[in-house]
Design a protein around this motif. Structure first.
Motif, PDB file in Angstrom:
ATOM      1  N   VAL A 131       0.970  -1.014  -0.021  1.00 52.69           N
ATOM      2  CA  VAL A 131      -0.078   0.015   0.041  1.00 52.69           C
ATOM      3  C   VAL A 131       0.991   1.173   0.019  1.00 52.69           C
ATOM      4  N   GLU A 132       0.401   1.990  -0.857  1.00 48.92           N
ATOM      5  CA  GLU A 132       1.246   3.424  -1.055  1.00 48.92           C
ATOM      6  C   GLU A 132       0.352   4.539  -0.782  1.00 48.92           C
ATOM      7  N   VAL A 133       0.616   5.509   0.123  1.00 54.56           N
ATOM      8  CA  VAL A 133      -0.510   6.822   0.490  1.00 54.56           C
ATOM      9  C   VAL A 133       0.253   7.915   0.487  1.00 54.56           C
ATOM     10  N   HIS A 152      -8.602  11.941   3.641  1.00 53.94           N
ATOM     11  CA  HIS A 152      -9.669  12.047   4.363  1.00 53.94           C
ATOM     12  C   HIS A 152     -10.837  12.683   3.589  1.00 53.94           C
ATOM     13  N   GLY A 153     -12.098  12.151   3.822  1.00 54.00           N
ATOM     14  CA  GLY A 153     -13.103  12.791   2.944  1.00 54.00           C
ATOM     15  C   GLY A 153     -14.558  12.222   3.438  1.00 54.00           C
ATOM     16  N   SER A 154     -15.550  12.210   2.468  1.00 56.56           N
ATOM     17  CA  SER A 154     -16.893  11.833   2.812  1.00 56.56           C
ATOM     18  C   SER A 154     -17.517  11.081   1.869  1.00 56.56           C
ATOM     19  N   TRP A 155     -17.697   9.425   1.970  1.00 56.04           N
ATOM     20  CA  TRP A 155     -18.258   8.669   1.082  1.00 56.04           C
ATOM     21  C   TRP A 155     -19.020   7.614   1.877  1.00 56.04           C
ATOM     22  N   ASP A 156     -19.772   6.833   0.936  1.00 61.84           N
ATOM     23  CA  ASP A 156     -20.418   5.894   1.269  1.00 61.84           C
ATOM     24  C   ASP A 156     -19.310   4.555   1.667  1.00 61.84           C
ATOM     25  N   ILE A 157     -18.979   4.234   2.825  1.00 61.96           N
ATOM     26  CA  ILE A 157     -18.104   3.360   3.398  1.00 61.96           C
ATOM     27  C   ILE A 157     -18.399   2.035   2.723  1.00 61.96           C
ATOM     28  N   ARG A 163      -2.634   1.939  -4.317  1.00 62.86           N
ATOM     29  CA  ARG A 163      -1.872   3.353  -4.088  1.00 62.86           C
ATOM     30  C   ARG A 163      -3.166   4.362  -3.877  1.00 62.86           C
ATOM     31  N   VAL A 164      -3.029   5.242  -2.846  1.00 66.93           N
ATOM     32  CA  VAL A 164      -4.055   6.056  -2.821  1.00 66.93           C
ATOM     33  C   VAL A 164      -3.394   7.546  -2.613  1.00 66.93           C
ATOM     34  N   ASP A 165      -3.830   8.354  -3.370  1.00 70.13           N
ATOM     35  CA  ASP A 165      -3.429   9.821  -3.615  1.00 70.13           C
ATOM     36  C   ASP A 165      -4.211  10.938  -3.468  1.00 70.13           C
ATOM     37  N   GLY A 166      -3.941  11.446  -2.157  1.00 70.41           N
ATOM     38  CA  GLY A 166      -4.633  12.550  -1.877  1.00 70.41           C
ATOM     39  C   GLY A 166      -4.454  13.880  -1.669  1.00 70.41           C
ATOM     40  N   ARG A 167      -3.443  14.090  -2.721  1.00 69.21           N
ATOM     41  CA  ARG A 167      -2.899  15.523  -2.860  1.00 69.21           C
ATOM     42  C   ARG A 167      -3.862  16.570  -3.739  1.00 69.21           C
ATOM     43  N   LEU A 168      -4.664  16.206  -4.209  1.00 65.25           N
ATOM     44  CA  LEU A 168      -5.730  17.147  -4.776  1.00 65.25           C
ATOM     45  C   LEU A 168      -6.563  17.507  -3.639  1.00 65.25           C
ATOM     46  N   ALA A 219     -10.420  16.195  -4.855  1.00 65.13           N
ATOM     47  CA  ALA A 219     -10.733  14.774  -4.984  1.00 65.13           C
ATOM     48  C   ALA A 219      -9.645  13.875  -4.465  1.00 65.13           C
ATOM     49  N   LEU A 220     -10.002  12.474  -4.514  1.00 66.69           N
ATOM     50  CA  LEU A 220      -9.111  11.658  -4.239  1.00 66.69           C
ATOM     51  C   LEU A 220      -8.941  10.472  -5.246  1.00 66.69           C
ATOM     52  N   GLU A 221      -7.792  10.120  -5.427  1.00 66.95           N
ATOM     53  CA  GLU A 221      -7.617   8.811  -6.461  1.00 66.95           C
ATOM     54  C   GLU A 221      -6.929   7.737  -5.907  1.00 66.95           C
ATOM     55  N   CYS A 222      -7.508   6.438  -6.306  1.00 66.72           N
ATOM     56  CA  CYS A 222      -6.890   5.286  -6.029  1.00 66.72           C
ATOM     57  C   CYS A 222      -6.718   4.523  -7.157  1.00 66.72           C
ATOM     58  N   GLU A 223      -5.547   3.694  -7.206  1.00 67.39           N
ATOM     59  CA  GLU A 223      -5.200   2.792  -8.089  1.00 67.39           C
ATOM     60  C   GLU A 223      -5.128   1.262  -7.484  1.00 67.39           C
ATOM     61  N   VAL A 224      -5.425   0.302  -8.302  1.00 69.21           N
ATOM     62  CA  VAL A 224      -5.424  -1.191  -7.833  1.00 69.21           C
ATOM     63  C   VAL A 224      -4.495  -1.528  -9.202  1.00 69.21           C
ATOM     64  N   ARG A 225      -3.239  -2.031  -8.761  1.00 67.08           N
ATOM     65  CA  ARG A 225      -2.438  -2.579  -9.899  1.00 67.08           C
ATOM     66  C   ARG A 225      -2.099  -4.104  -9.898  1.00 67.08           C
ATOM     67  N   ASN A 226      -2.222  -5.173 -10.604  1.00 71.22           N
ATOM     68  CA  ASN A 226      -1.450  -6.380 -10.497  1.00 71.22           C
ATOM     69  C   ASN A 226      -0.829  -6.809 -11.755  1.00 71.22           C
TER      70      ASN A 226
END
Length: 553
Positions: free
Chosen positions: A268-270, A275-280, A307-312, A315-322
């Protein structure tokens, strides 16, 4: 019967007939409510013309509705489903073009076919104006009866076909929804019994088949949930979402926890603020599906990166790679479509379709890229804060509110908050026994709950409905410590009504555990019920036991 009609000069003084067709409409409403006849609306400011049109088009399989003005026509259009509108162009106050423009501006009437009729100018510019405001045809008086009948036949046939398709689709979706909901009750009994025996049996020859039963039950539960999600989406109501402040990183950690046997494969990379508000619950569903696919479709032991990118800021971006082989080229264009999964033995092929619907419902996007050289990467972008209702919808301080907003799996965020509290006492066997009233109209669920609670040392009273539950309390003078009740009981009774009735009889806020076959039951979101929690069927033994202990304490 006349073959053609022309505009009259004025309305007869004695006319009391088709003005708004109110009396005739009522009679037709009664008939069409039973038969769903296609409705043809005729609009003309001359009563004789209405009678003539109605005479030409009258038939047993069509309902003719008339209006003497554009305003009266609008009332009908907003009230009825109209298959075709035949509109005179030259009318006082509101002419046919103005009426058509208003129709095209309203969603309900935007696509109603319009045929204009006129005794006026045949200038091409006038005709083109009719087509510009949405007409499908433009006829000049005198109108040939055979031409008019032919055009009406086309649109009446289309409307009948549309109604048949809607009815078939509605019946199919209702059947699937009801089937999926009702399957949860027997599945609850199967899974609870299997888990109960597994938790107490040391016989490995018994444990192996029971593990198989549990795994098959879990798979079936996932399929049922997907069926219900598809039903909600296809029926147009959409997925019920609620926004809760949360750290996205903690959701990722919970997903990895669900794949404990493959935990070493995840990295995991963060970066940035997560933090934010979503339907968990729904975001968990998305990440769990993507993580499961990544593990499933990569070589054994191959790493999976989240990978979770919260620099914006917004918005928040999440990547799942295999790694491993990419998605087959034949599936790439339809990967997010329903029933297009690679391996139907694992599910219904709805996982990624529902994932996309969840992300889109949050106002986000989901994309992927895949190749045999670099593997597969899913990229999710979510607004940092969504506009769905939160815990405030339930009322301030409601225990029920707090529980309802939690993910369905008790292995989630609740586990973190209770790791050193109630859960430890449960693990150590220091469980409090109490008098528990079980109310469920399904005998299999009622019996399995009664067996489980007896095994844990509770005193159990069981009832099939609210009347029987109230009678047990009144007859035996028993004061239960809590009640476990199904949300949907027989004859349309809601479990929350039973809880309220029992509380009134006992004179205090009796702790209540609501079991529901649909985790997104809309009615739950409008009720603030204190000292109450909710679990979805099929509830796992661990989460059920933990919920009972929290309520007893």
């Amino acid at each position: 019967m006349m073959d053609s009609i022309e505009n009259g000069s004025s309305e007869p003084a004695h006319w009391h007939g088709p003005a708004d067709s109110s009396s005739r409409r009522k009679a037709h409403d009664d008939r069409s409510s039973a038969t769903d006849l296609p409705v043809v609306l005729i609009v003309d400011d001359v009563a004789d013309n209405l009678l003539a049109f109605e005479g030409m088009l009258r038939r047993d399989d069509v309902e003719i509705v008339t209006a003497l003005s554009g305003r009266a026509a609008l009332d009908i259009l907003l009230d009825r489903n109209v298959a075709l509108a035949i509109i005179d162009v030259q009318m006082p106050e509101m002419d046919g073009f103005e009426l058509a423009a208003l129709m095209r501006g309203v969603e309900k009437t935007r696509y109603v076919p319009i045929v204009f009729v006129t005794a006026g100018s045949r200038e091409p510019s006038r005709v083109f104006k009719g087509y510009e405001v949405g007409a499908v045809d433009y006829l000049f008086k005198p109108v040939d009866e055979r031409v008019l009948r032919g055009k009406v036949d086309v649109f009446v046939t289309l409307e009948k076909q549309r109604q048949q398709l809607l009815q078939a689709d509605r019946m199919r979706e209702m059947f699937v929804g009801i089937l999926g909901h009702d399957l949860r009750n027997p599945l609850q009994g199967i899974l609870m019994t299997a888990e109960l025996v597994l938790s107490r049996s040391k016989d490995e020859t018994m444990r192996k088949p029971l593990e198989g039963i549990r795994q098959c039950g879990d798979r079936m539960a996932r399929m049922i949930e997907q069926i219900l999600d598809l039903t909600r989406i296809r029926l147009g109501g959409g997925l019920l979402l609620s926004s809760t402040p949360v750290d996205f990183h903690s959701i990722v950690e919970q997903v990895i926890e669900e794949f404990a046997e493959h935990e070493s494969r995840f990295s995991v990379e963060v970066v940035g603020d997560t933090h934010g508000s979503w339907d968990i619950d729904r975001i968990l569903q998305v990440l769990s599906n993507l993580a499961g696919n990544a593990v499933e479709h990569s070589p054994p032991g191959a790493p999976v990166l989240i990978r979770v990118d919260g620099r914006l800021d917004d918005a928040l971006e999440c990547e799942v790679r295999n790694g491993g082989p990419g998605v087959p080229s034949g599936l790439r264009d339809a990967l997010f479509e329903p029933f297009r999964g690679r391996d139907r033995t694992r599910g219904l092929g709805l996982g990624l379709f529902i994932c996309k619907q969840i992300v889109v419902a949050h106002g986000g996007t989901i994309e992927f890229e895949s190749s045999d050289e670099s593997g597969t990467r899913f990229q999710i972008s979510l607004p940092r804060h969504t506009a769905f209702g939160g815990a405030d919808d339930f009322g301030e301080g409601s225990v029920f509110a707090a529980e309802a907003m939690l993910p369905r799996s008790e292995a989630g965020l609740r586990r973190e908050r209770h790791r050193r509290g109630t859960d430890d006492r449960i693990a150590d066997g220091a469980c409090r026994a109490g008098a528990i009233l079980v109310v469920d109209d399904d005998p299999s669920v009622r019996d399995s709950l009664e067996f489980l609670l007896n095994m844990d040392g509770h005193q159990v009273m069981a009832a099939a409905d609210g009347d029987e539950a109230a009678e047990i309390v009144a007859r035996n003078g028993v004061r239960p410590d809590m009640v476990i009740v199904d949300y949907n009981l027989a004859e349309g009774v809601i479990g929350l009504q039973v809880v309220t009735r029992l509380r009134e009889r006992l004179g205090h806020d009796l702790p209540a555990l609501i079991l529901t076959g649909d985790r997104s039951t809309g009615s739950l979101r409008n009720i603030a019920l204190h000292n109450c929690t909710q679990l979805s069927k099929p509830a796992k033994l661990e989460e059920l036991t933990q919920a009972i202990q929290r309520l007893l304490e």
